[in-house]
Design a protein around this motif. Structure first.
Motif, PDB file in Angstrom:
ATOM      1  N   ILE A   1      41.598  26.282  37.470  1.00 31.51           N
ATOM      2  CA  ILE A   1      40.767  27.027  38.422  1.00 31.51           C
ATOM      3  C   ILE A   1      39.339  26.471  38.429  1.00 31.51           C
TER       4      ILE A   1
ATOM      5  N   PHE B   1      43.852  31.226  43.678  1.00 26.59           N
ATOM      6  CA  PHE B   1      44.899  31.244  42.664  1.00 26.59           C
ATOM      7  C   PHE B   1      45.394  32.656  42.364  1.00 26.59           C
TER       8      PHE B   1
ATOM      9  N   VAL C   1      50.237  39.119  35.398  1.00 23.28           N
ATOM     10  CA  VAL C   1      49.287  39.802  34.526  1.00 23.28           C
ATOM     11  C   VAL C   1      49.308  39.108  33.166  1.00 23.28           C
TER      12      VAL C   1
ATOM     13  N   ARG D   1      55.392  42.320  41.334  1.00 24.94           N
ATOM     14  CA  ARG D   1      54.206  41.469  41.431  1.00 24.94           C
ATOM     15  C   ARG D   1      54.592  39.989  41.553  1.00 24.94           C
TER      16      ARG D   1
ATOM     17  N   ILE E   1      46.417  44.132  40.147  1.00 22.49           N
ATOM     18  CA  ILE E   1      45.385  43.930  39.115  1.00 22.49           C
ATOM     19  C   ILE E   1      44.616  42.641  39.358  1.00 22.49           C
TER      20      ILE E   1
ATOM     21  N   GLN F   1      42.214  39.908  37.765  1.00 27.48           N
ATOM     22  CA  GLN F   1      41.883  39.425  36.428  1.00 27.48           C
ATOM     23  C   GLN F   1      40.707  38.454  36.481  1.00 27.48           C
TER      24      GLN F   1
ATOM     25  N   GLY G   1      38.372  35.601  36.714  1.00 27.88           N
ATOM     26  CA  GLY G   1      38.465  34.184  37.040  1.00 27.88           C
ATOM     27  C   GLY G   1      39.672  33.793  37.859  1.00 27.88           C
ATOM     28  N   ILE G   2      40.465  34.799  38.232  1.00 28.10           N
ATOM     29  CA  ILE G   2      41.644  34.503  39.053  1.00 28.10           C
ATOM     30  C   ILE G   2      41.518  35.302  40.332  1.00 28.10           C
TER      31      ILE G   2
END
Lengths: 153, 153, 153, 153, 153, 153, 153, 153
Positions: free
Chosen positions: A20, A32, A36, A70, D146, D148, D150-151
């Motif tokens: 990333i 991106f 989880v 998900r 969710i 997270q 940096g994503i």
């Protein structure tokens, strides 16, 4: 061209952030997605929400089903799937995701140390590229989204 | 109803013949398909036919591609996929096959010892049944093809 | 033209045999498929094969999953789905099967007493014909497979 | 990740607003779609627009067809389908919607009191999660989206 | 190679039997399917089976739905669809069948007098061949199934 | 397992008969399909049947469309597509067939002299195996249909 | 919910603008697409761009193919297809579009005077609603996009 | 209507910029995508990123696979594919792309000098338009996106 990458696999190393940040540092128009990454949260999500189970199988089952909502939604949305395998875990779920994505005609980039080449040979054969480092993945993604003079994407 | 079952996974135990003989002994109208079970033949098939490679990666690649022609053709033809996992190998190819089959909407029956329940939880969650013995798989297949009075299938 | 009909729904009346015998008596080239009609066997199939459950939910879950292997395989194979609804049960599984079959582009013939027209209006609207008697269903099937002079089907 | 949820089923209780407000209160990036909830408007929509019918069947038919334009369009757009069943109605249309959505590979979350577990067992078996309260549905949706560090998603 | 041809369109001339006999006389391995050619039977089939309607629209609707079960099932099974248009009727149903078959990726051969070229231009543009006589259609079918020395089909 | 192979490409050498005879000599359960191999017949088929054209473009167009009915029908039926390229012609039609087959998820075996590796690199990359001789193709097909003790296919 | 409607059919009356203005006047979030409505431009588009033809058939062919790029692209994008038929033309292209759209699972609203009910019965049977006036179509579209309190769409 | 065009084929002439500028000069709402046009970069991309190969075949293979991620992603996104063929190269990759796009139901516009009509006849037959100049392609695209009074697209 804006593309979406799904980052499947290994959660105990920092390969995701390397990809990333690598893409970000060269300003690639890529967003991106990932599963989880908090292992405990993921393992217990089914029973945390839907009630305890005495049988470990059903605890796992509930969590895996919620997780699959998900995972499949994100794979469907992805333009490319990057799957990271490592030495330490069996990661059958990652191979499952790759098989699913292949059948959905998503291009796959596999990332693993060369030492895993033999046990991963069928996974590699299903992929469009086999990389050993996050830097290589960044370069592949960069090639996919190269912007050329006078052309939109 | 004649159905076709594809038997994916573990090749060093005799679970396939137990299922096939179990179905045969109760005269089920099921035919079975499988990958090539001779491990050496399978591993070297690419270079045996298409010429040697100095690099192990490409040797594996050639073999895995030829193998995939067979695997995908058989999965496409299957009505049900039975996938056996064991303690001894990483079997990423088996999980890959399951993911592929799930996306192709094939019903999956997973067969593994209960000790593998946690690492296989996502695979199990993608399946329609999780069995521990070949006998259980035979009974599931028997249920699928039960012939009832006055009804063709 | 040989066609395959799947007979979904109500299991406590003899509508299936009326349709099958009606088609047989006029020599229609139709084979029929159905769910397992022994209610007890169907309800307990999951735990009978795969081991008991203390929680009724998981007992039902196991059985329904095994049953779904059969149901979906047969619906996929069907050329036409006949779904019978009656006054006595909620039959959510039958409506589920109809929805599934509609999305798979299978033509549906619904069979129910006219008194159920209002609660079944969305099901009826998804169907190609709404019949009240098995005899009507036989006639519809007969029309679908009419053999005409000089034409194969 | 912005996702779209379709809320199918029961219209005489406030489960939809509980889910919507629950998601809103924790700022989830989810938009919700639903059938038309005014029962009278929905029942008469066909004849209100397209002209009266003397036969109740055709009145229902016209309305159900117009309704189906909306329902199927929304299900096609949904990332996840939540289906609520209750004790009071037969809700065959809700089960029909679930079957349709399953065949379209939409993940399903079913919401119903535990007392309905047995008659809904096939519906539950087709779902990715079975909840008893709107709060549980909110938590499942929260897990799916969710965000997270940096994503992107 | 055995193929199946669906013969759509005009029912008041003998073009079907000319094609069928033409193919038969040169022993082509082709079987033919068609709609029900008895116009009266077809027009009234819905109400004949399912009960009278006072409103002509619903009479037509019932019949057309039953007819569509047959039509779509046969088009799905066809390898090639031949559609005949003539001067005398509007034949919107034939154009509907062609559009349906095109979207299902069935190759279309259109048969009509050259005088209809302009009004049928979009239909012709969707076809793989535009013929004026049944003999031409026979020759096209013959080409499709040519058996060559040493090759199965 | 009986499989069907479509043999696309080069028509001025005897590679097809070498593959067919090679498979026949080891009794493989494979049937082969091919385009019409008589070049003159194929080039003129459109105008021969449907009437002359003054413009060469439309002559070619008519023939190519009739040919495409055969080609696409056969590719749809094939389990595996073998495509032969040689030095002498541009064979854009063969590459077109490969692209079509790839998108239809048919496994491809490409056959060409190694000297053509660079201009055919994208075609090779879309294939599951790249062979240089018909004998190699025979061995690949043999592997795909290997019959193993106690297993049907 | 923003939806897209494709308005197929009759071009010599102002039904399109009645629908568009009707939707606009009640602020519906619907955008409309249509074929090119300038009949002369449409008829000659192929030869205007790509060069004259001496044969009327090929002139029509060229134009119809260019037109089909537009038509199919727009139908693919549409959420709902409205098709208007009138007394004056054969409109085989409109029925072709409806058949194509039905196979692509687009909901169809047909608009025609009741006098055309019988010849259009198969088209009507393939539709979700049959209207006689543009006002009715507006009301149907309004129902599809009804915005309800507290729900996004 | 905003559309996306993918410009496949010949990279040593300036046909792409002529189309892009032509569309831009008349303000068409079209964005264009293309393969990477720097021939050297494209040829070596696999080994540049993923490590050298001693065997030219595998060098080509690696590059072609990485390239295919881009190509297929862009073709999937395209509303229309324009493919340019010229006298100078074999361009099997361009024909491959056309075959792939045809099977994905993308409309194709082929661009080539008339001298190539015969060897490209199957490609032309798979296309919706065959142009000789970039100007003609611009006009076709213009027709596809014509904006008409009172209609959105």
């Amino acid at each position: 061209m804006d593309i979406r990458g799904y980052l499947a696999g290994e959660i105990h190393s920092n390969w995701r952030s390397e990809i990333i940040e690598g893409c970000s540092s060269v300003h690639l128009p890529i967003s991106f997605m990932s599963p989880v990454l908090d292992h405990g949260a993921s393992d217990g999500i089914g029973t945390d929400i839907l009630g305890e189970e005495t049988d470990a199988f059903w605890k796992d089952h509930k969590s895996s089903k919620v997780t699959a909502i998900r995972t499949r939604t994100l794979i469907e949305r992805a333009d490319v799937v990057v799957a990271k395998f490592g030495e330490d875990y069996r990661q059958w779920n990652t191979a499952l995701d790759v098989g699913y994505a292949v059948a959905k005609e998503k291009p796959i980039v596999v990332l693993h140390p060369s030492s895993l080449g033999h046990p991963l040979k069928e996974v590699d054969a299903a992929a469009m590229a086999v990389a050993e480092t996050p830097e290589q993945v960044v370069k592949i993604l960069q090639y996919i989204v190269i912007k050329q003079d006078g052309i939109d994407s």
